[in-house]
Write a protein that holds these residues in place. Structure first.
Motif, PDB file in Angstrom:
ATOM      1  N   UNK A  40       0.829  -1.310  -0.416  1.00 54.15           N
ATOM      2  CA  UNK A  40       0.147  -0.290   0.225  1.00 54.15           C
ATOM      3  C   UNK A  40       0.740   1.266   0.228  1.00 54.15           C
ATOM      4  N   UNK A  41       0.745   1.855  -1.108  1.00 59.69           N
ATOM      5  CA  UNK A  41       1.706   3.604  -1.056  1.00 59.69           C
ATOM      6  C   UNK A  41       0.474   4.685  -1.254  1.00 59.69           C
ATOM      7  N   UNK A  42       1.000   5.647  -0.487  1.00 62.66           N
ATOM      8  CA  UNK A  42       0.541   7.024  -0.856  1.00 62.66           C
ATOM      9  C   UNK A  42       1.144   8.202  -1.769  1.00 62.66           C
ATOM     10  N   UNK A  43       0.337   8.536  -2.658  1.00 63.57           N
ATOM     11  CA  UNK A  43       0.164   8.664  -3.733  1.00 63.57           C
ATOM     12  C   UNK A  43      -0.840  10.548  -4.248  1.00 63.57           C
ATOM     13  N   UNK A  44      -0.479  11.067  -2.590  1.00 63.23           N
ATOM     14  CA  UNK A  44      -0.512  12.047  -2.215  1.00 63.23           C
ATOM     15  C   UNK A  44      -1.774  12.357  -2.103  1.00 63.23           C
TER      16      UNK A  44
END
Length: 161
Positions: A40-44
């Motif tokens: 799980x990544x955060x993109x903005x």
């Protein structure tokens, strides 16, 4: 005269074995079949969930659902390979159902979720998952003791009156 063989028991080893069997990851969290790797990544303000699904027909064998505040990706991997070499036949069959589930913030709806599949990786974007989520600093005051919970609640004899 009795021919009894006495062995020395180690109660700690028995307890250790009991705990390992009761709480082993295999028994509690690993379903049989295939479990794809996920990150799980955060993109903005968006969250992007990436699952490695090589050799999967994503359009026919994968379902992405949002229900009850959970994002669920489930499906089945079916992979068959046959090879003829030097008069020998080699056939491999790999298959297995999978299911991965992730918690979502309360404000996220199914309209905010989109999914794409490219080069064996399923990417699920949850638009606005991190929107409005900023850390709030709580001031710490010195000198004044916090009021104990017991003092705030009414005593049982006060409630009866």
């Amino acid at each position: 005269m009795s021919n009894t063989l006495w062995t020395r028991r180690d109660p700690f080893a028995e307890f250790d074995a009991l705990v390992r069997n009761a709480f082993s990851p295999v028994a509690t969290s690993r379903p049989a079949g295939f479990t794809p790797a996920a990150e799980v990544l955060r993109d903005g303000d968006d969250a992007v969930v990436r699952l490695e699904l090589p050799g999967v027909d994503a359009e026919n064998d994968v379902a992405v659902e949002v229900d009850g505040g959970r994002l669920t990706v489930r499906g089945e991997r079916r992979d068959e390979r046959a090879e003829q070499r030097d008069g020998r036949s080699l056939r491999e069959v790999r298959y297995g159902a999978f299911r991965r589930s992730f918690g979502l913030p309360a404000h996220v709806t199914s309209e905010a979720v989109s999914a794409t599949y490219d080069a064996g990786v399923l990417s699920v974007r949850v638009a606005g998952a991190y929107a409005g989520r900023e850390a709030r600093r709580i001031p710490v005051t010195a000198g004044a003791a916090a009021t104990p919970v017991a003092a705030v609640e009414a005593a049982p004899e006060d409630r009866a009156a």
